[in-house]
Write an enzyme that holds these catalytic residues in place. Structure first.
Site, PDB file in Angstrom:
ATOM      1  N   GLU A  62       8.431  52.589 -25.758  1.00 18.70           N
ATOM      2  CA  GLU A  62       7.558  53.629 -26.289  1.00 18.70           C
ATOM      3  C   GLU A  62       7.073  54.633 -25.242  1.00 18.70           C
ATOM      4  OE1 GLU A  62       6.957  54.262 -29.277  1.00 18.70           O
ATOM      5  OE2 GLU A  62       7.398  52.450 -30.432  1.00 18.70           O
ATOM      6  N   SER A  69     -31.897   3.450 -42.386  1.00 17.12           N
ATOM      7  CA  SER A  69     -32.416   2.694 -41.237  1.00 17.12           C
ATOM      8  C   SER A  69     -32.185   3.382 -39.901  1.00 17.12           C
ATOM      9  CB  SER A  69     -31.748   1.306 -41.198  1.00 17.12           C
ATOM     10  OG  SER A  69     -32.044   0.575 -42.369  1.00 17.12           O
TER      11      SER A  69
END
Length: 740
Positions: free
Chosen positions: A134, A394
């Protein structure tokens, strides 16, 4: 003609001489005048008219140029400022502690545009192909490449069609920022102007990063990261040659080369890029041939959605922040999400699983699984069950025991009764409806016996337990208009998995907790909070380390506790080693009962699998703090050999409960330093109590008090200290002092 006629006419010698003289005079004068007048100005003549015409032409050209420049400048101004703010808008992304993508959110218009960093997150092979294909002179030009434009014009003139566009990456970025409707000279000029402006305002690295975020890749995908994740299922940090060439080819015609629609066109375009790279000598023919043999993807992959609950919470907290960094570990998060999903399916269609993992040292949340499946409506998948208030069963018992150890009236090897007992109208029973009789405190906690825990809580005080847990950063939710009571020891209170796990982090940290952190910010202003004394925290951790593990666990590797809420609605298991603490919750999000849902059976195996999926060997717990009393029951001080509940401490006759007369509760004690830098001994004086009397400092035995009811003890050093005196019947008195 006039010259000939004059020669033919007769003339007198006098007139002729005068005429010659006049001509000579005029000629010499004209010659001088032609050069320069007395005031320095050029006189008009034949050559002057030519120069005036030239000057007029130059002036006209200058005016035209000025007008053109002005018009061009006005046109450039009319373009307005670069739309950089709009171009920099990206999808909100949430990343983990190492920068890995956890989740991304599409932009308002549905586009996926992820920010890119060319240096840190993009494969160099892709960048090499991109520049070669490019913009070969990207780092040399100033937005416009004259050589590329000349080449494109020559190719157009010789071939009759566009071979290459001549646009630089900067010009392409300008086009992406201001999309054109069609190709035209005006559009190209606009790109060139915008490219120059971009080069003036941004660095090359910024221009490249912006291009890598905006380049179109078909559909709603923008940017190389979104394309790589959607097409290859991975970040573009490591790409093959075939993948890199494909990503270079797609932006040239993104819609006509969409992999999910036109894979053949994309394949041809990729091979064309490879051929060009071979021609330019960028890649070898052999590598290009191998890359061409690779098939192109034909389907898009899903954008990752890891830690969806944490991501949603972070986005809601950090509004308008493009990149949010969390403390989570993506690998651990993925492993625990898979674990929760698989175990929930095995539990039933309506059951969900939540898991949270916390780093002990920093308090950072390493993983948070809010539900078994974020997209499962039947399991209320979008409800974060790590933040939901539920009954803890618990799981608060270890903190009851911790405060009992801290107060010094019980030791892990003390004996305690597990038999039917009533506290007013409250008569606790064990889960299996049986009683174990006399057992060591250690075993009572490991077996999660209810009666011993409530007896200790009665001695510690429910309000004190509640305030201490709140002091450590946990918010307990009580029924409306109720105060803390003994039932909170068995789950009669509300708490979140997040807060409960934060409390357990305080045990391997030897009694200190830190607020959890999940969003990484610039500053960290969290302060350490106190849970219990160091000795007490170590003792609790040592006891829990010996809890019998589930079938998939190994003994003495993980300290853990389980819990089951009333009606089988919630199953819990929280455990820790020296490095990490993990909490697990199992149940229905709607709170409905699940028959057979028990913490030890449903949650504990998930806990041990979660530790296995961390990929690390469990780390050892901290060593015992200095002075911790480690002894068998027979070698304990007499008052610590057996726990006596408050009901057995009723005295008769003249017996009085022990009372510490010195030091006074809340006092500051100035202790001189003796030779060697140690603090001088501090006296402890006691009134009342049945001999022998035992003194404990911060839960550590400091010896017995003699018949004079006083003893010299070694101060623990500067800071706060807890001094406890226990008599032969188990009655005790405690003061908190500050040594300075």
């Amino acid at each position: 003609m006039s010259g000939i006629e004059n020669q033919q006419q007769p003339s007198s010698p006098g007139k002729s001489a005068k005429r010659v003289f006049a001509q000579m005079t005029r000629g010499s004068t004209s010659a001088a005048a032609a050069k320069e007048d007395v005031d320095g100005r050029v006189k008009p003549g034949h050559d002057g008219w030519k120069k005036r015409i030239a000057l007029h032409a130059i002036a006209c050209i200058a005016v035209v140029l000025i007008i053109t420049a002005g018009a061009l400048g006005a046109w450039v101004v009319s373009l307005g400022p670069l739309p950089l703010d709009k171009a920099k808008q990206v999808s909100t992304t949430v990343i983990d502690r190492n920068g890995k993508l956890l989740r991304a959110y599409a932009m308002a218009d549905g586009r996926w545009r992820l920010p890119a960093d060319a240096k840190a997150s993009v494969d160099p092979t892709y960048l090499k192909l991109l520049f070669a294909y490019e913009d070969k002179r990207f780092y040399e030009h100033h937005g416009v490449d004259p050589l590329a434009l000349a080449r494109a014009a020559f190719q157009l003139g010789t071939s009759g069609h566009i071979v290459s566009g001549g646009s630089t990456i900067t010009m392409q970025l300008a086009r992406l920022m201001e999309p054109r409707q069609q190709r035209s000279v005006y559009a190209k000029l606009r790109q060139m102007v915008r490219a120059v402006e971009l080069e003036q305002q941004l660095s090359k690295e910024q221009i490249l990063d912006l291009y890598l975020a905006l380049a179109p890749f078909g559909g709603n995908l923008e940017g190389v990261r979104a394309a790589s994740i959607a097409y290859f299922g991975k970040e573009p940090k490591r790409l093959s040659l075939a993948e890199a060439a494909l990503l270079v080819a797609l932006p040239q015609s993104p819609e006509r080369r969409r992999l999910d629609r036109y894979p053949e066109a994309a394949h041809i375009a990729r091979d064309r890029v490879l051929d060009r790279m071979v021609e330019d000598g960028v890649v070898s023919q052999e590598d290009a041939t191998q890359a061409k043999a690779t098939a192109v993807p034909k389907m898009r992959k899903q954008i990752p959605i890891l830690a969806p609950h944490s991501a949603d919470q972070a986005v809601a907290t950090m509004k308008d922040t493009p990149v949010i960094k969390l403390t989570l570990d993506a690998t651990l998060q993925r492993n625990l999400e898979a674990l929760a999903h698989d175990r929930a399916i095995a539990q039933g269609p309506d059951v969900s699983v939540a898991i949270i993992a916390i780093d002990n040292q920093s308090g950072d949340v390493l993983a948070r699984v809010g539900s078994a499946d974020y997209f499962d409506d039947r399991r209320a998948g979008q409800v974060d069950m790590t933040r939901a208030v539920r009954s803890p069963g618990s799981t608060l018992k270890p903190f009851i025991y911790g405060l009992a150890f801290e107060d010094g009236f019980v030791h892990p090897d003390s004996l305690i009764e597990d038999r039917p007992i009533r506290f007013g109208s409250y008569a606790p029973e064990n889960f299996d409806m049986t009683f174990q009789g006399t057992v060591p405190v250690r075993k009572a906690l490991q077996l999660s016996l209810n009666v011993p825990a409530i007896a200790l809580l009665d001695r510690v005080g429910a309000s004190r337990l509640s305030s201490r847990l709140k002091q450590a950063g946990t918010s307990l939710v009580l029924p409306k208009d109720e105060t803390p009571g003994l039932a909170m020891g068995l789950g009669g209170v509300g708490v979140t998995l997040q807060d409960l796990t934060q409390l357990y982090v305080g045990l391997p940290r030897l009694g200190a907790t830190r607020p959890l952190r999940e969003i990484v910010r610039d500053s960290d202003e969290r302060e350490t909070m106190r849970l219990m004394d160091q000795a007490a925290a170590w003792q609790v951790g040592n006891v829990l380390l010996g809890t019998p593990p589930p079938e998939n666990g190994v003994h003495n590797r993980i300290a853990f506790k389980t819990g089951t809420s009333y009606g089988y609605r919630d199953a819990w298991s929280v455990g820790f080693d020296g490095r990490i603490t993990i909490g697990v919750w199992v149940g229905r999000p709607d709170g409905a009962p699940v028959p057979g849902l028990v913490g030890r059976v449903s949650a504990a195996p998930i806990l041990f699998d979660a530790f296995a999926r961390t990929g690390k060997i469990p780390a050892a717990l901290p060593k015992p703090p200095k002075g911790v009393l480690v002894a068998s029951n027979a070698k304990l001080p007499p008052p610590l050999r057996r726990f006596r509940p408050l009901g057995e401490l009723v005295r008769s006759g003249s017996d009085q409960a022990p009372h510490i007369q010195f030091p006074l509760n809340g006092s500051r004690i100035d202790v001189d330093r003796s030779e060697g830098g140690r603090y001088a001994a501090m006296p402890v004086k006691v009134a009342g109590g049945v001999l022998p009397l035992t003194v404990l400092v911060n839960g550590v035995s400091a010896g017995d008090i003699d018949s004079r009811r006083q003893r010299l003890i070694d101060p623990p050093g500067p800071g706060f200290a807890r001094v406890t005196v226990i008599d032969a019947t188990g009655a005790a008195d405690t003061v908190v002092i500050r040594v300075q």
